[in-house]
Write a protein that holds these residues in place. Structure first.
Motif, PDB file in Angstrom:
ATOM      1  N   LEU A  52       0.826  -1.189   0.000  1.00  0.00           N
ATOM      2  CA  LEU A  52       0.000   0.000   0.000  1.00  0.00           C
ATOM      3  C   LEU A  52       0.860   1.237   0.000  1.00  0.00           C
ATOM      4  O   LEU A  52       1.784   1.382   0.771  1.00  0.00           O
ATOM      5  CB  LEU A  52      -0.908   0.001   1.239  1.00  0.00           C
TER       6      LEU A  52
ATOM      7  N   PRO B  68      -4.007  -3.074  -6.408  1.00  0.00           N
ATOM      8  CA  PRO B  68      -5.053  -2.665  -5.466  1.00  0.00           C
ATOM      9  C   PRO B  68      -4.969  -1.212  -5.034  1.00  0.00           C
ATOM     10  O   PRO B  68      -5.987  -0.595  -4.708  1.00  0.00           O
ATOM     11  CB  PRO B  68      -4.844  -3.599  -4.266  1.00  0.00           C
TER      12      PRO B  68
ATOM     13  N   VAL C 188     -10.943   0.452   4.641  1.00  0.00           N
ATOM     14  CA  VAL C 188     -10.424  -0.631   3.800  1.00  0.00           C
ATOM     15  C   VAL C 188      -8.931  -0.443   3.553  1.00  0.00           C
ATOM     16  O   VAL C 188      -8.156  -1.409   3.597  1.00  0.00           O
ATOM     17  CB  VAL C 188     -11.201  -0.700   2.469  1.00  0.00           C
ATOM     18  N   GLN C 189      -8.515   0.798   3.290  1.00  0.00           N
ATOM     19  CA  GLN C 189      -7.089   1.050   3.091  1.00  0.00           C
ATOM     20  C   GLN C 189      -6.289   0.690   4.335  1.00  0.00           C
ATOM     21  O   GLN C 189      -5.192   0.120   4.236  1.00  0.00           O
ATOM     22  CB  GLN C 189      -6.864   2.522   2.737  1.00  0.00           C
TER      23      GLN C 189
ATOM     24  N   TYR D 206      -6.081  -3.111   4.618  1.00  0.00           N
ATOM     25  CA  TYR D 206      -5.155  -3.633   3.613  1.00  0.00           C
ATOM     26  C   TYR D 206      -3.708  -3.347   3.993  1.00  0.00           C
ATOM     27  O   TYR D 206      -2.821  -4.206   3.892  1.00  0.00           O
ATOM     28  CB  TYR D 206      -5.487  -3.028   2.253  1.00  0.00           C
ATOM     29  N   SER D 207      -3.453  -2.131   4.475  1.00  0.00           N
ATOM     30  CA  SER D 207      -2.107  -1.763   4.885  1.00  0.00           C
ATOM     31  C   SER D 207      -1.642  -2.610   6.064  1.00  0.00           C
ATOM     32  O   SER D 207      -0.496  -3.083   6.095  1.00  0.00           O
ATOM     33  CB  SER D 207      -2.072  -0.280   5.272  1.00  0.00           C
TER      34      SER D 207
ATOM     35  N   SER E 277      -5.872 -14.230   1.149  1.00  0.00           N
ATOM     36  CA  SER E 277      -6.073 -13.130   0.198  1.00  0.00           C
ATOM     37  C   SER E 277      -7.544 -12.812  -0.036  1.00  0.00           C
ATOM     38  O   SER E 277      -7.865 -11.749  -0.584  1.00  0.00           O
ATOM     39  CB  SER E 277      -5.411 -13.469  -1.145  1.00  0.00           C
TER      40      SER E 277
ATOM     41  N   PHE F   6      -2.690  -5.613   6.865  1.00  0.00           N
ATOM     42  CA  PHE F   6      -2.465  -6.966   6.350  1.00  0.00           C
ATOM     43  C   PHE F   6      -1.067  -7.076   5.747  1.00  0.00           C
ATOM     44  O   PHE F   6      -0.328  -8.026   6.012  1.00  0.00           O
ATOM     45  CB  PHE F   6      -3.526  -7.301   5.304  1.00  0.00           C
ATOM     46  N   ASN F   7      -0.694  -6.088   4.926  1.00  0.00           N
ATOM     47  CA  ASN F   7       0.623  -6.119   4.281  1.00  0.00           C
ATOM     48  C   ASN F   7       1.757  -6.059   5.290  1.00  0.00           C
ATOM     49  O   ASN F   7       2.754  -6.770   5.167  1.00  0.00           O
ATOM     50  CB  ASN F   7       0.743  -4.950   3.297  1.00  0.00           C
TER      51      ASN F   7
ATOM     52  N   ILE G  72     -12.030  -4.791  -1.017  1.00  0.00           N
ATOM     53  CA  ILE G  72     -11.786  -3.772  -2.042  1.00  0.00           C
ATOM     54  C   ILE G  72     -12.823  -3.867  -3.162  1.00  0.00           C
ATOM     55  O   ILE G  72     -13.276  -2.846  -3.690  1.00  0.00           O
ATOM     56  CB  ILE G  72     -10.354  -3.891  -2.596  1.00  0.00           C
TER      57      ILE G  72
ATOM     58  N   PRO H  24      -8.896  -9.229   1.861  1.00  0.00           N
ATOM     59  CA  PRO H  24      -8.621  -7.919   1.247  1.00  0.00           C
ATOM     60  C   PRO H  24      -9.236  -7.756  -0.135  1.00  0.00           C
ATOM     61  O   PRO H  24      -9.703  -6.664  -0.481  1.00  0.00           O
ATOM     62  CB  PRO H  24      -7.092  -7.853   1.190  1.00  0.00           C
TER      63      PRO H  24
END
Length: 322
Positions: free
Chosen positions: A4, A193, A207-208, A211-212, A168, A214-215, A175, A171
């Motif tokens: 991200l 993404p 959501v961002q 996702y961030s 996976s 998760f990464n 999104i 996320p």
């Protein structure tokens, strides 16, 4: 694996149109038709060489019974994974070089995102598995046959392939549920993404953030596991009394560490440095490096100094390798 970026530089136009998006436009590498043909030729050759190199390793492991040990079984599966990983993006990129519309449907875009993200996660898991195997073989040699049984080896192979697809889902589903009202132009060569989230009509950053997070957890978790495993391996090698044993152990681990450096190095550049500091073209180049160039280099790295692999390749293809 995709990281991200905080910048909205990928969003190339204003969000004024409120009609639901049914497709996206992948800008890729904008240039003249002649340059697009040159790109097509270069990346076609790169893709072909990647398929040939990784297929050769997988076939060598399958055909040579001397390589039917966990280290090479994991390597053979990693090579098959590389083929899947690069195939999620390159064929569509090649088609877009010859296309005037460069369009991809909403469903196809998120399917590409899901498979690319899943195979990227699987690569991270396989690097952990291979590091764990080397740790057991070098640091616990007497216990290795008892620990690394056929059942454990098979379980790790299945884990390496399946877990990325499972983790996976969250996320990708999150999104895909964002509202997309327009614009639909992605300044990238794939359905990354980050620009997808930048195109969303929603101002919600939840959501961002998910996702961030998760990464961060996945990338740092797998990277630290690999780093600690090889740190213990290096310490064990340095304590070996035999110079020949040291050379063999370092030779085996050097190829693994080179692949780890290529994979995580490019991702760390993308993650550690804020995305706003990188021009769009630089962001695309970094993504291109870890999604296309790294799978091309891996077969060379694993066969360059590995005499067992070279012998297996000569046996399978009947020619001199290296």
């Amino acid at each position: 694996m995709i990281i991200l970026m905080s910048s909205r530089a990928m969003n190339v136009s204003n969000k004024g149109n409120k009609n639901p998006v049914s497709h996206f436009i992948l800008m890729g590498f904008p240039s003249s038709p002649q340059i697009q043909l040159l790109y097509f030729g270069v990346f076609s050759a790169t893709y072909t060489l990647t398929l040939m190199g990784n297929t050769a390793i997988a076939c060598a492991v399958r055909a040579d019974r001397r390589l039917h040990i966990p280290m090479y079984i994991f390597l053979g599966n990693f090579s098959l994974l590389e083929i899947c990983y690069v195939t999620t993006t390159v064929p569509n990129m090649l088609a877009n070089f010859l296309s005037t519309t460069k369009s991809i449907s909403f469903v196809s875009c998120f399917a590409q995102f899901y498979f690319f993200f899943s195979f990227g996660c699987d690569e991270g898991f396989y690097l952990c598995i291979m590091a764990f195997d080397r740790y057991l073989a070098i640091c616990r040699p007497l216990h290795y046959p008892r620990i690394m049984t056929r059942q454990l080896c098979t379980g790790l192979v299945i884990f390496g392939w399946s877990n990325g697809f499972i983790i996976s889902l969250n996320p990708v589903l999150l999104i895909s549920q964002l509202p997309f009202c327009g614009p639909n132009v992605i300044d990238h060569f794939m359905c990354d993404p980050v620009p997808l989230m930048m195109l969303s009509c929603s101002e919600d950053t939840t959501v961002q953030s998910i996702y961030s997070t998760f990464n961060v957890i996945f990338m740092l978790g797998t990277f630290l596991f690999v780093l600690c495993s090889y740190a213990l391996v290096i310490l064990a090698v340095l304590r070996m009394s035999s110079a020949a044993s040291k050379r063999k152990a370092f030779s085996t681990c050097a190829s693994h560490l080179a692949v780890v450096s290529l994979f995580y190095g490019s991702i760390m550049v993308m993650y550690v440095s804020p995305g706003s500091e990188h021009p769009v073209e630089v962001q695309k180049f970094i993504t291109l490096f870890y999604s296309v160039i790294t799978p091309l280099c891996n077969p060379l790295i694993y066969s360059l100094r590995n005499k067992e692999m070279q012998a297996a390749l000569r046996k399978v293809f009947g020619t001199e390798i290296m």
